[in-house]
Scaffold this motif. Structure first.
Motif, PDB file in Angstrom:
ATOM      1  N   CYS A   3       0.830  -1.307  -0.068  1.00 27.34           N
ATOM      2  CA  CYS A   3      -0.152   0.051   0.032  1.00 27.34           C
ATOM      3  C   CYS A   3       1.041   1.154   0.011  1.00 27.34           C
ATOM      4  N   CYS A   6       0.045   3.191   3.657  1.00 27.56           N
ATOM      5  CA  CYS A   6       0.342   2.896   5.045  1.00 27.56           C
ATOM      6  C   CYS A   6       1.314   1.462   5.128  1.00 27.56           C
ATOM      7  N   GLY A   8       0.924  -1.369   4.193  1.00 28.40           N
ATOM      8  CA  GLY A   8       0.263  -2.738   4.402  1.00 28.40           C
ATOM      9  C   GLY A   8       0.315  -3.681   2.983  1.00 28.40           C
ATOM     10  N   CYS A  37      -6.047  -2.529   0.228  1.00 29.89           N
ATOM     11  CA  CYS A  37      -5.101  -2.733   1.389  1.00 29.89           C
ATOM     12  C   CYS A  37      -5.671  -3.272   2.404  1.00 29.89           C
ATOM     13  N   GLU A  39      -4.797  -3.338   5.679  1.00 30.26           N
ATOM     14  CA  GLU A  39      -5.013  -2.433   6.946  1.00 30.26           C
ATOM     15  C   GLU A  39      -5.710  -1.199   6.701  1.00 30.26           C
ATOM     16  N   CYS A  40      -5.640  -0.230   5.674  1.00 27.65           N
ATOM     17  CA  CYS A  40      -6.382   1.016   5.810  1.00 27.65           C
ATOM     18  C   CYS A  40      -7.383   0.927   4.691  1.00 27.65           C
ATOM     19  N   GLU A  42      -7.171   1.398   1.470  1.00 31.01           N
ATOM     20  CA  GLU A  42      -6.964   2.016   0.356  1.00 31.01           C
ATOM     21  C   GLU A  42      -6.651   1.100  -0.801  1.00 31.01           C
TER      22      GLU A  42
HETATM   23 ZN    ZN Z   1      -2.882   0.834   3.468  1.00 35.71          ZN
END
Ligand code: ZN
Length: 73
Positions: A3, A6, A8, A37, A39-40, A42
């Motif tokens: 990503c 972040c 990720g 992503c 994690e976030c 995106e």
């Molecule tokens: Zn991310």
């Protein structure tokens, strides 16, 4: 792929995505392949998919306020 927001891990998924062409017009592309992503949330598109999106957005009905398209990707 990582990503860009972040760092990720991103995984491939398919989803419906809205693209705003201007103030009043929106195109929804159904079942679009993308990287998302873990994690976030995106998302990113691969280059070939991006080209198909651009081509699809050029071909939409210019008078339609909302159009739903499906591209072969
Ligand atoms: Zn991310």
């Amino acid at each position: 792929m990582r990503c860009h927001a972040c760092g990720g891990l991103m995984h491939e998924t398919r989803s419906d995505m809205p693209f705003k062409l201007d103030r009043s017009r929106i195109v929804i592309i159904k079942d679009l392949p993308m990287l998302q992503c873990d994690e976030c949330g995106e998302h990113a598109f691969s280059d070939p998919v991006m080209e198909k999106i651009e081509a699809a957005l050029k071909n939409v009905d210019q008078s339609a306020e909302l159009e739903v398209v499906r591209i072969a990707a």
